[in-house]
Design a protein around this motif. Structure first.
Motif, PDB file in Angstrom:
ATOM      1  N   HIS A 249      34.502  41.046  45.384  1.00  0.00           N
ATOM      2  CA  HIS A 249      35.285  40.292  46.362  1.00  0.00           C
ATOM      3  C   HIS A 249      34.477  39.905  47.598  1.00  0.00           C
ATOM      4  O   HIS A 249      35.039  39.602  48.644  1.00  0.00           O
ATOM      5  N   CYS A 259      41.588  33.944  44.667  1.00  0.00           N
ATOM      6  CA  CYS A 259      41.259  35.114  43.841  1.00  0.00           C
ATOM      7  C   CYS A 259      42.509  35.969  43.625  1.00  0.00           C
ATOM      8  O   CYS A 259      43.479  35.870  44.383  1.00  0.00           O
ATOM      9  N   CYS A 261      42.872  38.864  44.372  1.00  0.00           N
ATOM     10  CA  CYS A 261      43.038  39.763  45.523  1.00  0.00           C
ATOM     11  C   CYS A 261      43.717  39.058  46.682  1.00  0.00           C
ATOM     12  O   CYS A 261      44.040  39.677  47.686  1.00  0.00           O
ATOM     13  N   CYS A 266      36.033  34.341  46.206  1.00  0.00           N
ATOM     14  CA  CYS A 266      35.363  35.626  45.967  1.00  0.00           C
ATOM     15  C   CYS A 266      34.327  35.447  44.857  1.00  0.00           C
ATOM     16  O   CYS A 266      34.442  34.560  44.013  1.00  0.00           O
TER      17      CYS A 266
HETATM   18 ZN   LIG Z   1      38.927  38.577  45.581  1.00  0.00          ZN
END
Ligand SMILES: [Zn+2]
Length: 402
Positions: A249, A259, A261, A266
């Motif tokens: 990340h 992403c 996340c 990332c």
């Molecule tokens: Zn990420």
């Protein structure tokens, strides 16, 4: 945390010396007492005393070595008794769950693995898969000293809570205590440690694989996401709470995709498996697990889109690695998972970017190699972690008749 080649100077105390001796034969394999004396820096009588004690505990045995090529009597060697005890290693990945019992010396006693579909990633399905697999590998005659669980998520080391596993859809799962409960139901009462899958993979490659004897290394495992494990000065770099090393990340492309996340651009969105398939014009779904092989084969046959995909992903890999090399100056970069298979074709774009984006000398001494333990690295690393207390003196409790 020894690498096997460069033993720490012996710390004070009998217990520390016993650990040093046991760790040597655990990691390096059979050694003569003379070799043990040289490698540990302990004196001969201390080594003899410790080998005798470990022998009495059933952890090591002495016997004839394999015949030597040089003339003369083969010296006797000390080797671990790998069947004396075991730890349970568990790996919880996106596409599969795997379990193994592993003894001293990293010997895998039994192993079982089950593939699973994306509809069965929830905690309860995972628990029942672990329970079934564990029941199939546990041998009641071999005491289980501990369990190590490798999971594709961000783990709080202190209590084994999986804070976030985006690719499993998990948040704040008390995996260590759940696993203790699962094992208790099988009649196994032992401590459980949970860690990130790539951290355990790095530990295994450091102790038993491609990075043996390298004190500074970056381990990168590419699959759906990018997992990373860092070894700095011989020690895993895990950060204050265990969340360190989430190198998938690192933001590399401000104009990049969103992403899993929640971030943008990332590293894993640019250099992960999905990026390779996307650039190659292939669907993201990979029901047979062979999508990467097919892209690599097409690239080798000269297919334009596949070649461009390999070059693009290799370039993004090189950009991210350049940043890590500038910070850490590792001797070695070990590429695992999908990258172990793609490295030969990606080496050139990786190197080009690393040369362009590192500061002069930093990348010169950095070798890039494929992981040598393959898919088993996280399991073997989890086992190494769970075996630590045994190296430090933990022993099976003798069975007492009721
Ligand atoms: Zn990420």
């Amino acid at each position: 945390m020894l690498s096997g080649e460069q033993p720490h100077p012996p710390r004070g105390g009998r217990r520390a010396s016993a650990r040093t001796v046991l760790e040597q034969v655990h990691l390096a394999g059979p050694l003569s007492r003379a070799e043990l004396t040289r490698l540990t820096g302990l004196n001969r009588s201390t080594v003899k005393g410790i080998v005798d004690e470990l022998g009495a505990e059933g952890l090591v045995m002495e016997g004839a070595a394999e015949p030597r090529k040089t003339p003369g009597r083969p010296s006797r060697v000390v080797r671990v008794c790998s069947e004396r005890l075991a730890v349970l290693a568990v790996e919880i990945a996106v596409d599969f769950v795997a379990v193994a019992t592993v003894g001293l010396g990293g010997t895998v006693h039994r192993q079982a693995r089950v593939s699973r579909s994306r509809e069965h990633l929830d905690v309860e399905s995972t628990r029942s898969a672990v329970r079934e697999l564990a029941a199939s590998v546990i041998d009641a005659r071999v005491p289980i000293m501990g369990a190590g669980v490798a999971v594709v998520g961000i783990v709080r080391r202190g209590d084994g809570v999986v804070r976030l596993a985006p690719n499993l859809g998990w948040r704040d799962v008390e995996l260590a205590s759940l696993t203790r409960g699962t094992l208790a139901a099988l009649g196994v009462d032992c401590p459980v440690w949970v860690g990130n899958e790539a951290d355990f993979g790095a530990l295994a490659e450091h102790r038993r694989g491609a990075a043996r004897a390298h004190a500074n290394m970056v381990y990168l495992s590419g699959e759906v996401g990018i997992g990373g494990g860092l070894i700095v000065d011989g020690q895993p770099l895990v950060g204050a709470a265990g969340y360190g090393g989430e190198i998938g990340h690192i933001p590399v492309n401000p104009d990049g995709r969103t992403c899993g996340c929640g971030g943008q651009g990332c590293w894993e969105t640019e250099a992960g498996k999905a990026a390779l398939l996307r650039h190659a014009g292939q669907p993201a779904e990979d029901p047979h697990g062979d999508a990467v092989e097919r892209v690599m084969a097409a690239a080798a046959a000269g297919d334009e889109a596949a070649t461009a995909a390999v070059d693009a992903v290799g370039a993004w890999l090189g950009i991210g690695l350049a940043g890590l090399v500038n910070i850490l100056n590792p001797e070695l970069i070990v590429l695992g998972g999908m990258y172990g298979r793609t490295l030969p074709a990606m080496r050139q774009p990786i190197r080009e970017r690393m040369t362009r984006h590192t500061i002069g000398p930093t990348a010169e001494g950095t070798a890039i190699v494929a992981a040598s333990l393959g898919l088993d690295a996280p399991l073997l690393g989890a086992a190494e972690f769970a075996l630590e207390p045994v190296l430090d003196g933990a022993r099976p409790v003798p069975l007492v008749d009721a």
